[in-house]
Design an enzyme around this catalytic site. Sequence first.
Site, mmCIF file in Angstrom:
data_model
loop_
_atom_site.group_PDB
_atom_site.id
_atom_site.type_symbol
_atom_site.label_atom_id
_atom_site.label_comp_id
_atom_site.label_asym_id
_atom_site.label_seq_id
_atom_site.Cartn_x
_atom_site.Cartn_y
_atom_site.Cartn_z
ATOM 1 N N ASN A 158 0.682 -1.179 0.143
ATOM 2 C CA ASN A 158 -0.095 -0.031 0.162
ATOM 3 C C ASN A 158 0.986 1.108 0.049
ATOM 4 O O ASN A 158 0.495 2.234 -0.566
ATOM 5 C CB ASN A 158 -0.968 -0.112 1.242
ATOM 6 C CG ASN A 158 -0.398 -0.005 2.431
ATOM 7 O OD1 ASN A 158 0.748 -0.539 2.682
ATOM 8 N ND2 ASN A 158 -1.115 0.474 3.668
ATOM 9 N N GLU A 255 4.710 -4.400 11.750
ATOM 10 C CA GLU A 255 3.689 -3.254 11.426
ATOM 11 C C GLU A 255 2.742 -3.940 10.980
ATOM 12 O O GLU A 255 2.414 -4.213 9.655
ATOM 13 C CB GLU A 255 4.235 -2.304 10.650
ATOM 14 C CG GLU A 255 5.642 -1.255 11.212
ATOM 15 C CD GLU A 255 5.163 -0.404 12.377
ATOM 16 O OE1 GLU A 255 3.869 -0.301 12.485
ATOM 17 O OE2 GLU A 255 6.072 0.178 12.931
ATOM 18 N N CYS A 289 -3.160 0.923 6.849
ATOM 19 C CA CYS A 289 -3.274 0.253 8.112
ATOM 20 C C CYS A 289 -4.091 0.855 9.425
ATOM 21 O O CYS A 289 -4.845 0.194 10.015
ATOM 22 C CB CYS A 289 -2.009 -0.336 8.564
ATOM 23 S SG CYS A 289 -0.738 0.878 8.727
ATOM 24 N N GLU A 467 8.625 2.521 14.296
ATOM 25 C CA GLU A 467 9.230 3.169 13.173
ATOM 26 C C GLU A 467 9.071 4.676 13.216
ATOM 27 O O GLU A 467 8.152 5.162 13.915
ATOM 28 C CB GLU A 467 8.612 2.724 11.818
ATOM 29 C CG GLU A 467 8.955 1.088 11.266
ATOM 30 C CD GLU A 467 8.212 0.998 9.885
ATOM 31 O OE1 GLU A 467 7.284 1.496 9.615
ATOM 32 O OE2 GLU A 467 8.964 -0.020 9.712
HETATM 33 P P1 NAP Z 1 0.838 -9.423 3.560
HETATM 34 O O1 NAP Z 1 -0.087 -10.298 2.547
HETATM 35 O O2 NAP Z 1 0.929 -9.725 4.884
HETATM 36 O O3 NAP Z 1 2.225 -9.379 2.798
HETATM 37 C C1 NAP Z 1 3.141 -8.402 3.263
HETATM 38 C C2 NAP Z 1 4.662 -8.942 2.819
HETATM 39 O O4 NAP Z 1 5.009 -9.929 3.344
HETATM 40 C C3 NAP Z 1 4.822 -9.218 1.245
HETATM 41 O O5 NAP Z 1 6.067 -8.740 0.941
HETATM 42 C C4 NAP Z 1 4.599 -10.348 1.243
HETATM 43 O O6 NAP Z 1 5.112 -10.992 0.054
HETATM 44 C C5 NAP Z 1 5.154 -11.095 2.513
HETATM 45 N N1 NAP Z 1 4.732 -12.282 2.802
HETATM 46 C C6 NAP Z 1 3.984 -13.147 2.762
HETATM 47 N N2 NAP Z 1 3.891 -14.197 3.480
HETATM 48 C C7 NAP Z 1 4.985 -14.127 4.054
HETATM 49 C C8 NAP Z 1 5.663 -15.080 4.722
HETATM 50 N N3 NAP Z 1 5.256 -16.298 5.326
HETATM 51 N N4 NAP Z 1 6.921 -14.845 5.221
HETATM 52 C C9 NAP Z 1 7.619 -13.739 4.801
HETATM 53 N N5 NAP Z 1 6.979 -12.628 4.068
HETATM 54 C C10 NAP Z 1 5.686 -12.960 3.650
HETATM 55 O O7 NAP Z 1 0.534 -7.853 3.451
HETATM 56 P P2 NAP Z 1 -0.157 -6.908 2.313
HETATM 57 O O8 NAP Z 1 -1.463 -7.589 1.831
HETATM 58 O O9 NAP Z 1 0.869 -6.620 1.383
HETATM 59 O O10 NAP Z 1 -0.260 -5.698 3.144
HETATM 60 C C11 NAP Z 1 -1.806 -5.152 3.572
HETATM 61 C C12 NAP Z 1 -1.611 -5.347 5.117
HETATM 62 O O11 NAP Z 1 -0.412 -4.657 5.635
HETATM 63 C C13 NAP Z 1 -2.826 -4.873 5.926
HETATM 64 O O12 NAP Z 1 -3.135 -5.956 6.902
HETATM 65 C C14 NAP Z 1 -2.267 -3.661 6.527
HETATM 66 O O13 NAP Z 1 -2.730 -3.292 7.641
HETATM 67 C C15 NAP Z 1 -0.959 -3.919 6.616
HETATM 68 N N6 NAP Z 1 0.093 -2.721 6.795
HETATM 69 C C16 NAP Z 1 0.287 -2.451 7.886
HETATM 70 C C17 NAP Z 1 0.999 -1.065 8.174
HETATM 71 C C18 NAP Z 1 1.569 -0.709 9.386
HETATM 72 O O14 NAP Z 1 2.555 0.208 9.670
HETATM 73 N N7 NAP Z 1 1.190 -1.241 10.580
HETATM 74 C C19 NAP Z 1 1.415 -0.524 7.293
HETATM 75 C C20 NAP Z 1 0.974 -0.769 6.041
HETATM 76 C C21 NAP Z 1 0.172 -1.846 5.639
HETATM 77 P P3 NAP Z 1 4.052 -11.114 -1.255
HETATM 78 O O15 NAP Z 1 4.276 -9.818 -1.943
HETATM 79 O O16 NAP Z 1 4.497 -11.967 -2.174
HETATM 80 O O17 NAP Z 1 2.585 -11.447 -0.860
#
Ligand code: NAP
Length: 493
Positions: A158, A255, A289, A467
Amino acid sequence: MTDQTPGPRPLFIAGAVRDATSGETFETRNPFTGAVIATVQAAAAADVDAAVAAATEGQRAWAAMSGTARGRVLSRAADLIRARRDEIARLESLDGGKPIQETPEADVDSGADCLAYFAALAPTIGGEHQTLGEGGDAPWFYTRREPLGVVGGIGAWNYPFQIACWKTAPALAAGNAMVFKPAEQTPLSAAILAEVLTEAGVPSGVFNVVQGDARVGRMLTTHPGIAKISFTGEIDTGKAVMADSASTLKTLTLELGGKSPLLVFEDADLDDAVSAAMLANFYTQGQICTNGTRVFVRDTVIDAFLARLLPRAEAMTLGDPLDPATQMGPLITPEHQRSVLARIARARADGATLLTGGRAPDHPALAGKPFVLPTVFRADDDGLPLCRQEIFGPVMTVLSFADEDEAIARANALPVGLAGGVMTRDMTRAHRVAARLEAGVVWINTYNITPVEMPFGGIKQSGMGRENGRAALEHVTRIKSVYVEPGHVEAPY
Ligand code: NAP
């Protein structure tokens, strides 16, 4: 992009672009047109090993430099990012579907500011000193605040450039090296960060980019050469990252997601409250998020609040992210659009009242594209999935409350605690509520403002570590205590 490399986009290892050895590639698409923007090479384990080896070597040279010297380099990188502001903003809009209204400031400036901020802090990183008694022969100790070594960064889709900068700036300021894996959906801007850091003078190996899916993420979380993982993503992925990292006992910054509350009291400026609620739900198509997706409004003003909110939500301009008039672009993928629409359908079936939106727009220019209209529900039951689960789309739920204690209890009832907001003119109440909200970040009379000076991160299942702000430095360093005995050793034998 200035990356002129023909063919699939390479990795960045040891200060240079490098082809992956896996032979695998994946595509990244423009969410608005659906067209493939680039093909990207996916890293194999051998490539991740090479990146970690380069990082290990580069880190030694980087950490040996003074904080002032590292800061000078990072400050140059911030300037180079600013010089490429339009190019990076356009790329983030193309790859992520984010309106060009947003990306120059929220993505590029935020990334540059973060590098500049930690560049300035780099010379200040140090330990403490304390004598243990009076007189010149008293023992004393000092602490050294040392880098951890190689940090593995894993980003969400995002805010790809901003996340890469927020993770890299404090890590590098403190003398660490970084191996960064962007999300598959938005892999492109990390290459620009690699270019600017290299041009600014970051030594070879200090910043590396490995591309790929969860398998590559796991190569980082299980790698014995990586000391820490800084992860941004979903809660369940965060738990998997934590479990994998346990095998080598890495430290973690997580995060993760949330379901944050925004409390609107009867004395709030209702126009401001509506503005805050819209920022808390519709910015970046609701894919943020910290979003305040549970908007608790005092029962005496909820009708007036909704009367102001709905026309403003319905007046939002959806369209091509590259059109400066566009206020809301497409969601990241058609799959994500389907997931958001399915959650909306479930909420309706569960009895929540849909007040506006709830579907894709029917404008012919947007037909077949992954848009979801700004959506507002009114609900009475906090137990609905609508009120408990992160949707990560433009879906706001408005709930009424009768008094402060009730609102706080309901706001705090979930196992997540990323952020929260309070809208009131009563500053005593504002600070009291801020203190009582179980959240890592609370906004008073605004929402979703994240200056780099302010520590950012969640509590409960929304994550750990911080962060931004000085606090981030604690999470990319470790303390060594050195005890000094100027006298003799007193041994009982
Ligand atoms: P995601 O599906 O959890 O993926 C995040 C990252 O992790 C991607 O680079 C993903 O690779 C990788 N990944 C997936 N499975 C993994 C594993 N088992 N081990 C290590 N890495 C792995 O999240 P997203 O859909 O990209 O992002 C949306 C989420 O992020 C939402 O829940 C949002 O709330 C959260 N978010 C939190 C913050 C914060 O600062 N708190 C900020 C932004 C977003 P791939 O690209 O191949 O899937």
